[in-house]
Design a protein around this motif. Structure first.
Motif, PDB file in Angstrom:
ATOM      1  N   THR A 231       0.833  -1.205   0.000  1.00 55.36           N
ATOM      2  CA  THR A 231       0.000   0.000   0.000  1.00 55.36           C
ATOM      3  C   THR A 231       0.865   1.251   0.000  1.00 55.36           C
ATOM      4  O   THR A 231       0.596   2.231  -0.733  1.00 55.36           O
ATOM      5  CB  THR A 231      -0.926  -0.014   1.232  1.00 55.36           C
ATOM      6  N   GLY A 232       1.930   1.251   0.806  1.00 53.43           N
ATOM      7  CA  GLY A 232       2.826   2.408   0.831  1.00 53.43           C
ATOM      8  C   GLY A 232       3.520   2.627  -0.499  1.00 53.43           C
ATOM      9  O   GLY A 232       3.680   3.778  -0.944  1.00 53.43           O
TER      10      GLY A 232
ATOM     11  N   ARG B 112       2.379   1.735  -3.432  1.00 53.73           N
ATOM     12  CA  ARG B 112       1.397   2.252  -4.382  1.00 53.73           C
ATOM     13  C   ARG B 112       1.168   3.739  -4.164  1.00 53.73           C
ATOM     14  O   ARG B 112       1.091   4.527  -5.128  1.00 53.73           O
ATOM     15  CB  ARG B 112       0.078   1.476  -4.245  1.00 53.73           C
ATOM     16  N   GLU B 113       1.060   4.155  -2.897  1.00 52.84           N
ATOM     17  CA  GLU B 113       0.864   5.582  -2.622  1.00 52.84           C
ATOM     18  C   GLU B 113       2.080   6.395  -3.053  1.00 52.84           C
ATOM     19  O   GLU B 113       1.939   7.501  -3.611  1.00 52.84           O
ATOM     20  CB  GLU B 113       0.580   5.772  -1.128  1.00 52.84           C
ATOM     21  N   ALA B 114       3.298   5.869  -2.792  1.00 56.22           N
ATOM     22  CA  ALA B 114       4.510   6.586  -3.212  1.00 56.22           C
ATOM     23  C   ALA B 114       4.587   6.697  -4.731  1.00 56.22           C
ATOM     24  O   ALA B 114       4.986   7.749  -5.294  1.00 56.22           O
ATOM     25  CB  ALA B 114       5.746   5.872  -2.655  1.00 56.22           C
TER      26      ALA B 114
ATOM     27  N   ALA C  67       2.075   6.728  -6.770  1.00 57.05           N
ATOM     28  CA  ALA C  67       1.079   7.703  -7.222  1.00 57.05           C
ATOM     29  C   ALA C  67       1.583   9.124  -7.016  1.00 57.05           C
ATOM     30  O   ALA C  67       1.401  10.008  -7.884  1.00 57.05           O
ATOM     31  CB  ALA C  67      -0.230   7.476  -6.465  1.00 57.05           C
ATOM     32  N   ILE C  68       2.282   9.354  -5.862  1.00 50.92           N
ATOM     33  CA  ILE C  68       2.820  10.691  -5.604  1.00 50.92           C
ATOM     34  C   ILE C  68       3.904  11.039  -6.618  1.00 50.92           C
ATOM     35  O   ILE C  68       3.965  12.164  -7.158  1.00 50.92           O
ATOM     36  CB  ILE C  68       3.362  10.765  -4.165  1.00 50.92           C
TER      37      ILE C  68
END
Length: 288
Positions: free
Chosen positions: A229-230, A232-234, A236-237
Motif C-alpha cells: 500500500t505504501g 502504491r501511494e509513493a 502515485a505521488i
C-alpha cells in the motif's frame, strides 16, 4: 479424776485414727473385696465404707466393660504361610467372687486368660486357608468361637461381649517383599502418569507452535499489505510529481541519488567547469 482427763482424749484420738485409716470410698462403677479376718466380703454399693485397718485388705475392681487390644499373635495357615494378628476384645466382670478367687481381681491376669483362650482356638483352627484379594487370607472367625471362649472364662468370672481381629500383618521378610512390590507398582503407575503428562505436554506445545506460526504468517501478510500500500501511494505521488514538471523531477531525482551516494561515503562527485550545473547559477569562480 486425772485419769479421765487424759483417757477420754486418748480414746477419741484412737477412734479418729481408726475411722480415718479404715475409711474408703467406691464410685458407682467400682466394686471391692474385703479380705483378711473372716470370709471375703464383696462390696458393690457406691459411697463411703469402712474396714478394719491392718486386719483386712481392700481390693478394688472395675465393673465396667474393658477394652483389650492384644499383642501380635502368630498363626500358620495350612499353606504354610505365617501371619501375625492382633485381636480386640470387650469384656467385663460377670462373677466378682470367681474373679477374685481365680484372678485376684487383676485386669492383667484377666487379659492373659483371654489371650490364652484365643491362642488355643488359633491352634485348633488348622483348616484350609482361603486366599482373598491381594496378599491376604481368610482368617478363622473369632466371633464363632466366642461362645466356647465365654464358657471357658466363666469359671474365672469374666465374660466377652465382642471379639474380632483388629490387625493382620505378615512377618518382616514377607512384609518387606510386599512393600517392595507395592513400591514397584507405585513407580510403574507414576511413570505411566508422567509419560501421559509428557504426551499431553507435547500435544499442547505442538498446538502452541502451530498457532504461533499462523500468527507469524498473518503478521507477514499484513506487513506485505502495508508495504505494498505504501509503495502504491509513493508511486502515485511520484507520478503526479513527474506529470507536473518532468525536467525538475528528473533533476531532483538525480540530485537525491548523488546525495545518498555522497552521504554513504561510497563515491566522489567530479564536475567539470563547463558543467551545466555551474552555468545555472553563474560562473565557476563564484562557487569555488
Amino acid at each position: 479424776m486425772k485419769l479421765r482427763n487424759w483417757l477420754y482424749p486418748l480414746l477419741a484420738l484412737i477412734g479418729i485414727v481408726l475411722v480415718a485409716s479404715g475409711s474408703y470410698e467406691l464410685y458407682p462403677w467400682q466394686g471391692a473385696f474385703v479380705t483378711g479376718v473372716g470370709p471375703a466380703e464383696l462390696v458393690t454399693q457406691s459411697g463411703w465404707h469402712w474396714h478394719w485397718p491392718e486386719l483386712t485388705t481392700i481390693t478394688r475392681f472395675d465393673r465396667r466393660r474393658h477394652v483389650f487390644l492384644s499383642l501380635p499373635l502368630p498363626w500358620t495357615a495350612s499353606s504354610g504361610e505365617t501371619m501375625r494378628m492382633r485381636f480386640l476384645a470387650l469384656w467385663r466382670v460377670s462373677n466378682p467372687a470367681e474373679y477374685q478367687q481365680t484372678l485376684t481381681a487383676s485386669r492383667k491376669a484377666a487379659e492373659a486368660a483371654i489371650e490364652a483362650q484365643v491362642r488355643e482356638r488359633l491352634d485348633q483352627a488348622g483348616g484350609p486357608a482361603t486366599r482373598m484379594t491381594g496378599p491376604r487370607f481368610k482368617t478363622p472367625m473369632l466371633s464363632a468361637s466366642m461362645p466356647r471362649i465365654n464358657r471357658a472364662l466363666a469359671h474365672q468370672g469374666i465374660h466377652l461381649s465382642r471379639l474380632r481381629w483388629a490387625a493382620l500383618r505378615w512377618p518382616a521378610p514377607k512384609m518387606k517383599t510386599l512393600a517392595q512390590k507395592e513400591r514397584e507398582r507405585w513407580t510403574a503407575a507414576e511413570a505411566a502418569i508422567r509419560a501421559g503428562e509428557r504426551v499431553e505436554l507435547d500435544r499442547v506445545r505442538a498446538r502452541a507452535q502451530a498457532k504461533l506460526a499462523a500468527l507469524r504468517l498473518l503478521e507477514t501478510e499484513r506487513s506485505a499489505e502495508i508495504v505494498s500500500t505504501g509503495l502504491r501511494e509513493a508511486s502515485a505521488i511520484e507520478a503526479r510529481a513527474r506529470h507536473l514538471d518532468p525536467r525538475f523531477y528528473d533533476f531532483y531525482s538525480e540530485l537525491m541519488l548523488y546525495a545518498k551516494a555522497l552521504q554513504a561515503g561510497k563515491g566522489i562527485l567530479l564536475l567539470s567547469p563547463s558543467n551545466p550545473w555551474f552555468r545555472m547559477e553563474g560562473s565557476h569562480d563564484r562557487h569555488r
